[in-house]
Design a protein around this motif. Sequence first.
Motif, PDB file in Angstrom:
ATOM      1  N   GLN A 153       0.835  -1.201   0.000  1.00  0.00           N
ATOM      2  CA  GLN A 153       0.000   0.000   0.000  1.00  0.00           C
ATOM      3  C   GLN A 153       0.863   1.242   0.000  1.00  0.00           C
ATOM      4  N   GLY A 154       0.312   2.319  -0.523  1.00  0.00           N
ATOM      5  CA  GLY A 154       0.952   3.636  -0.458  1.00  0.00           C
ATOM      6  C   GLY A 154       2.362   3.663  -0.999  1.00  0.00           C
ATOM      7  N   SER A 155       3.296   4.129  -0.188  1.00  0.00           N
ATOM      8  CA  SER A 155       4.691   4.299  -0.606  1.00  0.00           C
ATOM      9  C   SER A 155       5.551   3.071  -0.373  1.00  0.00           C
ATOM     10  N   GLU A 156       4.942   1.946   0.040  1.00  0.00           N
ATOM     11  CA  GLU A 156       5.723   0.725   0.234  1.00  0.00           C
ATOM     12  C   GLU A 156       6.277   0.252  -1.104  1.00  0.00           C
ATOM     13  N   ILE A 157       7.477  -0.328  -1.055  1.00  0.00           N
ATOM     14  CA  ILE A 157       8.075  -0.892  -2.269  1.00  0.00           C
ATOM     15  C   ILE A 157       7.241  -2.087  -2.696  1.00  0.00           C
ATOM     16  N   LYS A 158       6.948  -2.149  -3.991  1.00  0.00           N
ATOM     17  CA  LYS A 158       6.010  -3.133  -4.528  1.00  0.00           C
ATOM     18  C   LYS A 158       6.694  -4.185  -5.391  1.00  0.00           C
ATOM     19  N   LYS A 159       5.929  -5.127  -5.855  1.00  0.00           N
ATOM     20  CA  LYS A 159       6.202  -6.195  -6.814  1.00  0.00           C
ATOM     21  C   LYS A 159       7.205  -7.218  -6.318  1.00  0.00           C
ATOM     22  N   THR A 160       7.581  -8.138  -7.188  1.00  0.00           N
ATOM     23  CA  THR A 160       8.558  -9.166  -6.863  1.00  0.00           C
ATOM     24  C   THR A 160       9.937  -8.581  -7.083  1.00  0.00           C
ATOM     25  N   ARG A 161      10.762  -8.639  -6.035  1.00  0.00           N
ATOM     26  CA  ARG A 161      12.086  -8.022  -6.120  1.00  0.00           C
ATOM     27  C   ARG A 161      13.035  -8.656  -5.117  1.00  0.00           C
ATOM     28  N   PRO A 162      14.337  -8.440  -5.326  1.00  0.00           N
ATOM     29  CA  PRO A 162      15.315  -8.914  -4.340  1.00  0.00           C
ATOM     30  C   PRO A 162      15.145  -8.155  -3.026  1.00  0.00           C
ATOM     31  N   CYS A 163      15.408  -8.863  -1.936  1.00  0.00           N
ATOM     32  CA  CYS A 163      15.354  -8.268  -0.600  1.00  0.00           C
ATOM     33  C   CYS A 163      16.508  -8.817   0.219  1.00  0.00           C
ATOM     34  N   LEU A 164      16.975  -8.020   1.151  1.00  0.00           N
ATOM     35  CA  LEU A 164      18.050  -8.431   2.043  1.00  0.00           C
ATOM     36  C   LEU A 164      17.441  -8.926   3.353  1.00  0.00           C
ATOM     37  N   VAL A 165      17.819 -10.145   3.762  1.00  0.00           N
ATOM     38  CA  VAL A 165      17.326 -10.701   5.021  1.00  0.00           C
ATOM     39  C   VAL A 165      18.097 -10.046   6.161  1.00  0.00           C
ATOM     40  N   ILE A 166      17.363  -9.392   7.063  1.00  0.00           N
ATOM     41  CA  ILE A 166      17.940  -8.659   8.184  1.00  0.00           C
ATOM     42  C   ILE A 166      17.841  -9.461   9.479  1.00  0.00           C
ATOM     43  N   SER A 167      16.791 -10.250   9.632  1.00  0.00           N
ATOM     44  CA  SER A 167      16.560 -10.965  10.897  1.00  0.00           C
ATOM     45  C   SER A 167      17.672 -11.968  11.177  1.00  0.00           C
ATOM     46  N   PRO A 168      17.981 -12.167  12.473  1.00  0.00           N
ATOM     47  CA  PRO A 168      19.030 -13.124  12.849  1.00  0.00           C
ATOM     48  C   PRO A 168      18.567 -14.564  12.616  1.00  0.00           C
ATOM     49  N   ASN A 169      19.528 -15.469  12.506  1.00  0.00           N
ATOM     50  CA  ASN A 169      19.195 -16.862  12.192  1.00  0.00           C
ATOM     51  C   ASN A 169      18.339 -17.535  13.255  1.00  0.00           C
ATOM     52  N   GLU A 170      18.418 -17.098  14.513  1.00  0.00           N
ATOM     53  CA  GLU A 170      17.543 -17.670  15.546  1.00  0.00           C
ATOM     54  C   GLU A 170      16.079 -17.480  15.169  1.00  0.00           C
ATOM     55  N   ILE A 171      15.759 -16.350  14.566  1.00  0.00           N
ATOM     56  CA  ILE A 171      14.406 -16.101  14.072  1.00  0.00           C
ATOM     57  C   ILE A 171      14.184 -16.854  12.761  1.00  0.00           C
ATOM     58  N   ASN A 172      15.127 -16.731  11.847  1.00  0.00           N
ATOM     59  CA  ASN A 172      14.975 -17.327  10.512  1.00  0.00           C
ATOM     60  C   ASN A 172      14.746 -18.831  10.567  1.00  0.00           C
ATOM     61  N   PHE A 173      15.386 -19.521  11.512  1.00  0.00           N
ATOM     62  CA  PHE A 173      15.295 -20.983  11.575  1.00  0.00           C
ATOM     63  C   PHE A 173      14.129 -21.488  12.418  1.00  0.00           C
ATOM     64  N   ASN A 174      13.533 -20.606  13.242  1.00  0.00           N
ATOM     65  CA  ASN A 174      12.528 -21.084  14.192  1.00  0.00           C
ATOM     66  C   ASN A 174      11.133 -20.499  14.020  1.00  0.00           C
ATOM     67  N   LEU A 175      10.996 -19.415  13.273  1.00  0.00           N
ATOM     68  CA  LEU A 175       9.682 -18.814  13.069  1.00  0.00           C
ATOM     69  C   LEU A 175       9.279 -18.930  11.595  1.00  0.00           C
ATOM     70  N   SER A 176       8.029 -18.693  11.315  1.00  0.00           N
ATOM     71  CA  SER A 176       7.565 -18.744   9.921  1.00  0.00           C
ATOM     72  C   SER A 176       7.703 -17.384   9.238  1.00  0.00           C
ATOM     73  N   THR A 177       8.300 -16.415   9.935  1.00  0.00           N
ATOM     74  CA  THR A 177       8.509 -15.081   9.370  1.00  0.00           C
ATOM     75  C   THR A 177       9.995 -14.733   9.361  1.00  0.00           C
ATOM     76  N   ILE A 178      10.349 -13.783   8.471  1.00  0.00           N
ATOM     77  CA  ILE A 178      11.693 -13.207   8.429  1.00  0.00           C
ATOM     78  C   ILE A 178      11.542 -11.698   8.256  1.00  0.00           C
ATOM     79  N   THR A 179      12.573 -10.974   8.642  1.00  0.00           N
ATOM     80  CA  THR A 179      12.555  -9.522   8.477  1.00  0.00           C
ATOM     81  C   THR A 179      13.494  -9.171   7.334  1.00  0.00           C
ATOM     82  N   ILE A 180      12.997  -8.352   6.397  1.00  0.00           N
ATOM     83  CA  ILE A 180      13.747  -8.045   5.180  1.00  0.00           C
ATOM     84  C   ILE A 180      13.803  -6.537   4.932  1.00  0.00           C
TER      85      ILE A 180
END
Length: 108
Positions: free
Chosen positions: A18-45
């Motif tokens: 929505q609004g000014s958020e970056i849209k469409k399919t694009r590369p993203c950098l994973v910011i979240s630490p691996n403790e989150i990446n390996f144990n939750l169903s979400t990641i921060t990008i």
Amino acid sequence: MMKTNQYDIVLVNLDPSQGSEIKKTRPCLVISPNEINFNLSTITIAPMTTKSRQWPTRLKIRFNITTGWAAIDQIRTIDKKRVIKTLGKISSDEIHECKRIIKATFVD
């Protein structure tokens, strides 16, 4: 479900947005630490774009033959189901700069 690591560059479907958020399919950098990446169903990008300038909240990344910018100011948490594939990883110098920008933007 695909395994993602901190500082991977992944291809992500960001729609709908929505609004000014970056849209469409694009590369993203994973910011979240691996403790989150390996144990939750979400990641921060941080979405990436090739249309940017040298702003204090943007991380310049040289990937393949293209220069892009990770938009640290547009960090968001997504479900891993949005990740299409892993494209690569940023360099150790880029990791150091990423940490500096995140700290300057959100901590200091």
